[in-house]
Design a protein around this motif. Structure first.
Motif, PDB file in Angstrom:
ATOM      1  N   SER A 121       0.831  -1.212   0.000  1.00  0.00           N
ATOM      2  CA  SER A 121       0.000   0.000   0.000  1.00  0.00           C
ATOM      3  C   SER A 121       0.861   1.257   0.000  1.00  0.00           C
ATOM      4  N   VAL A 122       1.894   1.254   0.828  1.00  0.00           N
ATOM      5  CA  VAL A 122       2.812   2.392   0.903  1.00  0.00           C
ATOM      6  C   VAL A 122       3.534   2.581  -0.427  1.00  0.00           C
ATOM      7  N   LYS A 123       4.011   1.487  -1.000  1.00  0.00           N
ATOM      8  CA  LYS A 123       4.765   1.578  -2.255  1.00  0.00           C
ATOM      9  C   LYS A 123       3.874   1.949  -3.431  1.00  0.00           C
ATOM     10  N   VAL A 124       2.596   1.592  -3.386  1.00  0.00           N
ATOM     11  CA  VAL A 124       1.699   2.050  -4.454  1.00  0.00           C
ATOM     12  C   VAL A 124       1.673   3.580  -4.462  1.00  0.00           C
ATOM     13  N   LEU A 125       1.599   4.182  -3.283  1.00  0.00           N
ATOM     14  CA  LEU A 125       1.610   5.647  -3.213  1.00  0.00           C
ATOM     15  C   LEU A 125       2.886   6.220  -3.823  1.00  0.00           C
ATOM     16  N   SER A 126       4.028   5.670  -3.443  1.00  0.00           N
ATOM     17  CA  SER A 126       5.285   6.230  -3.943  1.00  0.00           C
ATOM     18  C   SER A 126       5.572   5.813  -5.386  1.00  0.00           C
ATOM     19  N   ASN A 127       5.430   4.530  -5.698  1.00  0.00           N
ATOM     20  CA  ASN A 127       5.732   4.067  -7.055  1.00  0.00           C
ATOM     21  C   ASN A 127       4.842   4.763  -8.082  1.00  0.00           C
ATOM     22  N   TYR A 128       3.550   4.824  -7.810  1.00  0.00           N
ATOM     23  CA  TYR A 128       2.622   5.424  -8.773  1.00  0.00           C
ATOM     24  C   TYR A 128       2.830   6.928  -8.875  1.00  0.00           C
ATOM     25  N   SER A 129       3.121   7.583  -7.750  1.00  0.00           N
ATOM     26  CA  SER A 129       3.407   9.024  -7.801  1.00  0.00           C
ATOM     27  C   SER A 129       4.661   9.282  -8.632  1.00  0.00           C
ATOM     28  N   ASN A 130       5.661   8.444  -8.455  1.00  0.00           N
ATOM     29  CA  ASN A 130       6.887   8.616  -9.240  1.00  0.00           C
ATOM     30  C   ASN A 130       6.637   8.408 -10.725  1.00  0.00           C
ATOM     31  N   HIS A 131       5.783   7.459 -11.068  1.00  0.00           N
ATOM     32  CA  HIS A 131       5.413   7.282 -12.475  1.00  0.00           C
ATOM     33  C   HIS A 131       4.687   8.526 -12.980  1.00  0.00           C
ATOM     34  N   ALA A 132       3.749   9.012 -12.184  1.00  0.00           N
ATOM     35  CA  ALA A 132       2.926  10.152 -12.599  1.00  0.00           C
ATOM     36  C   ALA A 132       3.771  11.394 -12.880  1.00  0.00           C
ATOM     37  N   PHE A 133       4.779  11.625 -12.039  1.00  0.00           N
ATOM     38  CA  PHE A 133       5.621  12.814 -12.169  1.00  0.00           C
ATOM     39  C   PHE A 133       6.893  12.568 -12.987  1.00  0.00           C
ATOM     40  N   GLY A 134       7.251  11.309 -13.218  1.00  0.00           N
ATOM     41  CA  GLY A 134       8.544  11.039 -13.829  1.00  0.00           C
ATOM     42  C   GLY A 134       9.663  11.521 -12.913  1.00  0.00           C
ATOM     43  N   THR A 135       9.532  11.238 -11.633  1.00  0.00           N
ATOM     44  CA  THR A 135      10.435  11.764 -10.612  1.00  0.00           C
ATOM     45  C   THR A 135      11.898  11.427 -10.903  1.00  0.00           C
ATOM     46  N   GLU A 136      12.721  12.449 -10.870  1.00  0.00           N
ATOM     47  CA  GLU A 136      14.162  12.281 -11.039  1.00  0.00           C
ATOM     48  C   GLU A 136      14.751  11.640  -9.785  1.00  0.00           C
ATOM     49  N   VAL A 137      15.634  10.686  -9.984  1.00  0.00           N
ATOM     50  CA  VAL A 137      16.323  10.045  -8.866  1.00  0.00           C
ATOM     51  C   VAL A 137      17.227  11.081  -8.207  1.00  0.00           C
ATOM     52  N   ASP A 138      17.100  11.221  -6.882  1.00  0.00           N
ATOM     53  CA  ASP A 138      17.946  12.151  -6.143  1.00  0.00           C
ATOM     54  C   ASP A 138      19.410  11.759  -6.301  1.00  0.00           C
ATOM     55  N   GLU A 139      20.286  12.746  -6.251  1.00  0.00           N
ATOM     56  CA  GLU A 139      21.730  12.509  -6.388  1.00  0.00           C
ATOM     57  C   GLU A 139      22.229  11.472  -5.388  1.00  0.00           C
ATOM     58  N   ARG A 140      21.674  11.467  -4.168  1.00  0.00           N
ATOM     59  CA  ARG A 140      22.101  10.513  -3.129  1.00  0.00           C
ATOM     60  C   ARG A 140      21.901   9.066  -3.547  1.00  0.00           C
ATOM     61  N   PHE A 141      20.927   8.828  -4.404  1.00  0.00           N
ATOM     62  CA  PHE A 141      20.579   7.478  -4.815  1.00  0.00           C
ATOM     63  C   PHE A 141      21.114   7.127  -6.207  1.00  0.00           C
ATOM     64  N   ALA A 142      21.671   8.101  -6.913  1.00  0.00           N
ATOM     65  CA  ALA A 142      22.016   7.945  -8.323  1.00  0.00           C
ATOM     66  C   ALA A 142      22.950   6.770  -8.596  1.00  0.00           C
ATOM     67  N   ALA A 143      23.893   6.520  -7.720  1.00  0.00           N
ATOM     68  CA  ALA A 143      24.838   5.413  -7.930  1.00  0.00           C
ATOM     69  C   ALA A 143      24.154   4.059  -7.873  1.00  0.00           C
ATOM     70  N   TYR A 144      22.911   4.014  -7.381  1.00  0.00           N
ATOM     71  CA  TYR A 144      22.192   2.754  -7.220  1.00  0.00           C
ATOM     72  C   TYR A 144      21.097   2.556  -8.275  1.00  0.00           C
ATOM     73  N   ARG A 145      21.109   3.399  -9.309  1.00  0.00           N
ATOM     74  CA  ARG A 145      20.138   3.200 -10.385  1.00  0.00           C
ATOM     75  C   ARG A 145      20.318   1.807 -10.968  1.00  0.00           C
ATOM     76  N   VAL A 146      19.217   1.189 -11.303  1.00  0.00           N
ATOM     77  CA  VAL A 146      19.238  -0.141 -11.901  1.00  0.00           C
ATOM     78  C   VAL A 146      18.590  -0.033 -13.274  1.00  0.00           C
ATOM     79  N   GLY A 147      19.248  -0.615 -14.264  1.00  0.00           N
ATOM     80  CA  GLY A 147      18.687  -0.602 -15.611  1.00  0.00           C
ATOM     81  C   GLY A 147      18.770   0.744 -16.176  1.00  0.00           C
TER      82      GLY A 147
END
Length: 186
Positions: free
Chosen positions: A160-186
């Motif tokens: 339920s929590v991840k639906v809120l975040s995952n779907y919001s990120n899809h909706a906005f095309g959220t840019e990965v924060d610099e702190r997480f950038a080294a962990y991008r997958v694919g």
């Protein structure tokens, strides 16, 4: 593809009312305002519900920090959320103690070399893919490695929590924060 086009990230310095209060809370909790939060707070109830559910899962799920990350990564991978996959990969590596070979297996789609974590990952993915309707065999496999039925409900909370975040990120095309950038997958 982003499909919310007229709303933009809420600037913490410009936020007021509920938006400011939520972003202040987020800043205290994580030390910065993630891009995801700045987008979600456009509708304060989205970020508020997310923060509440996320905290409840983290504090009361009965899962270890490693198991929590396996759950969040399983959900984010099925939902195709690159932002959350990167963020939880960084947390898995730097904070939650997920073994490197387990994280690598999750990233590459290989078998997870730990039976308990493999069963947790498979159960979580099946719940997401089958809209909360796992097979009896999958449930038994999950229970056989030492989890109980309350763990199933806690996975549903995490979904339920991840639906809120995952779907919001899809909706906005959220840019990965610099702190997480080294962990991008694919």
């Amino acid at each position: 593809m982003a499909y919310i086009k007229t709303l933009s990230a809420v600037d913490h310095t410009q936020a007021q009312g509920d938006q400011k209060a939520l972003l202040d809370t987020a800043l205290k909790q994580v030390g910065f305002i993630p891009n995801m939060y700045a987008n979600m707070v456009n509708v304060p109830g989205v970020l508020s519900t997310y923060l509440h559910g996320y905290s409840a899962f983290r504090q009361k799920s009965g899962f270890s920090p490693t198991e929590q990350e396996v759950v969040f990564l399983a959900i984010s991978r099925v939902n195709g959320c690159n932002y959350c996959t990167a963020a939880h990969s960084m947390i898995a590596d730097k904070m939650s103690g997920v073994p490197g070979d387990v994280l690598q297996a999750i990233h590459t789609g290989q078998p997870i070399p730990d039976a308990r974590l493999a069963a947790l990952f498979a159960m979580t993915q099946e719940l997401v893919k089958n809209l909360g309707q796992p097979t009896a065999a999958r449930v038994q496999e999950f229970l056989d490695v030492g989890f109980d039925e309350s763990h199933l409900l806690n996975i549903i909370l995490a979904i339920s929590v991840k639906v809120l975040s995952n779907y919001s990120n899809h909706a906005f095309g959220t840019e990965v924060d610099e702190r997480f950038a080294a962990y991008r997958v694919g």
